[in-house]
Motif scaffolding. Structure first.
Motif: not given
Length: 529
Positions: A355-360, A390, A395, A503-504, A507
């Protein structure tokens, strides 16, 4: 000696912990390795608006758990447990168990989960200039006084669940200092109840004219390693209804689950910490010095040997994830696919890594019950998204894994960002970390710190209290608890560590800002449903 010879020689050590959903027994050998275990599932009940477990459920659960341990020993080693080198009892911390002179419980056990003590906790926090959480025993006691509950005048004994079980099987009304520090604050210098606060409380309630003062009704506080009594003949029967277990076994000071978690993760030394993440979650950071001021989100407790600890306690963690996984299980059954729960958890947790690091933009609140750290007196599990977020499985799962430790991050940000606390090692344990590398990576991102997980951490608090029982009887060199764990139990094993990526971390920061901004939605759900 082999495991069988250890058991037959009476050299094995038993640890039993009363968790919120399971009572677990672990038998360890002279090398502190688990050799047998037993367990009993149980659930709290909502009675008259308060979460409780009946005393009947406590004893039935203990006896069933021990019977399962006996069964495991018989199946593996074809022998009986008749003697032990030591026993230790641990349980969920805090709460309220009040008894009269006849040792009869006066009101049903009020657990840590209750949030009805807001007025008392606020008044005491102001009186002591110290954060007094809703779930602490002193909050429950004072709330009962404020509410003019009749039973208060009859109190002769006030203790925790671990203290109660220990008292009934040994006859000793005592408590380990870590668990005692969740009744009323403990002075790290004297390692017993803070004398100034005790005096202030007695003065506060003096107009009520009770026949007792606070120290009259509290258990004696003991340090790790101190003698806390022996299993009585009646206690042996309460534990082992088959009658094989003999009396006279040394029993270590009873401790809370926070203390046993610290022991099980080798996190009692200053500048170490641990995170326990299961039905509820909490972090424990062992401090070098006191914080600059009290914080409502941070509880000050102690290690089992009396060092000061900053604790962030969250009422909720994995329950909402478990509910969603149950939904995926139903879907598999609907399709006629064979269900393997370990496989479902493993695949879904690993999917979250994609998933996206910010959970989309997706947001999850895991509030099955109230969450004092974020000011919610009740909980409503909730998943939130906008139309252009997203929305995909990766996510979705990542949002729930972030949500499970979101409150934990909010509390720890105070320690690391405002108080500039330094830690050398943080160790995770509990169900959140069961799928290798996933929960560990999420927590590393949340706390912006490397997180270690040990193979043994899965043994949890029952193993931790067994280690404390071993420390009480197998420490001829009189090592400190920290040195005993470091050199005797763990021998330099610090587990597998995962460091956070930039990045994590970025996010998770973005996620938590959205999370805090959307808290009014959660409050609205509480107010309107």
């Amino acid at each position: 000696m082999t495991a069988k010879e250890t058991i037959q020689a009476g050299k094995a050590i038993l640890g039993i912990e009363f968790g919120s959903t399971r009572i677990k027994a672990v038998l360890i050998d002279e090398d502190n390795k688990p050799i047998a275990q037993g367990s009993h599932e149980w659930e709290n009940q909502l009675v008259d608006g308060l979460w409780t477990y009946s005393t009947e459920a406590v004893w039935y659960g203990l006896q069933d758990c021990y019977a399962e341990l006996r069964k495991d020993v018989m199946a593996q080693y074809d022998c009986e447990i008749e003697a032990l080198a030591a026993i230790g009892f641990s349980a969920m911390m805090h709460g309220y168990m009040a008894f009269n002179e006849k040792q009869e419980i006066l009101v049903p056990f009020r657990t840590w989960r209750n949030t009805n003590t807001g007025k008392a906790a606020a008044e005491l926090s102001k009186l002591f200039n110290y954060n007094i959480p809703l779930r602490w025993s002193i909050s429950h006691l004072y709330e009962a006084i404020l509410d003019n509950e009749e039973h208060v005048s009859d109190i002769k004994y006030l203790t925790t669940l671990a203290g109660y079980v220990h008292w009934q099987v040994t006859g000793q009304f005592v408590l380990g200092v870590g668990d005692a520090s969740g009744m009323i604050p403990v002075d790290p210098k004297t390692k017993t109840y803070d004398a100034t606060m005790v005096k202030k409380f007695d003065e506060l309630i003096a107009p009520k004219g009770f026949s007792w003062k606070l120290l009259d009704i509290l258990p004696k506080s003991l340090n790790a390693g101190e003698s806390a009594g022996f299993l009585t003949p009646e206690g042996a029967k309460k534990l082992d209804v088959s009658g094989h277990l003999k009396a006279g076994i040394p029993v270590c000071p009873p401790e809370g689950d926070a203390g046993t978690g610290m022991v099980a993760t080798n996190a009692v030394k200053q500048r170490t910490g641990n995170v326990s993440a299961g039905t509820s979650s909490f972090s424990m950071i062992v401090l070098e010095k006191e914080l600059s001021k009290p914080y409502e989100m941070i509880d000050m407790v102690t290690t089992p040997d009396g060092s000061l600890v900053a604790m962030v306690h969250c009422n909720n963690c994995t329950s909402d994830i478990n509910a969603w996984v149950g939904l995926f299980k139903e879907y598999q059954q609907l399709l006629g696919i064979k269900v393997d729960m370990n496989e479902i958890y493993g695949k879904l947790f690993n999917k979250a890594l994609e998933g996206d690091t910010d959970c989309g933009g997706l947001m999850a609140y895991n509030y099955v019950s109230g969450e004092p750290v974020t000011g919610l007196s009740e909980g409503r599990p909730m998943f939130v998204r906008s139309a252009n977020d997203k929305f995909n499985l990766a996510n979705f799962m990542r949002a729930h894994l972030y949500g499970a430790i979101g409150v934990l991050k909010i509390g720890n940000d105070i320690l690391f960002k405002e108080e500039k606390i330094k830690v050398d090692r943080i160790t995770g344990h509990g169900g959140y970390f069961k799928t290798a590398g996933v929960g560990q990576r999420m927590l590393a991102a949340a706390l912006n710190s490397p997180i270690s997980v040990m193979e043994t951490a899965g043994e949890g608090g029952a193993w931790g209290i067994a280690l404390l029982a071993g420390y009480a009887v197998n420490n001829p060199n009189k090592l400190s608890l920290a040195d005993y764990l470091e050199s005797v139990v763990f021998s330099g094993n610090t587990g597998i560590s995962i460091a956070p990526t930039a990045e994590d971390v970025a996010g998770f920061e973005k996620y938590i800002e959205n999370y805090k901004r959307c808290l009014p939605i959660e409050q609205a759900a509480v107010d309107n449903k």
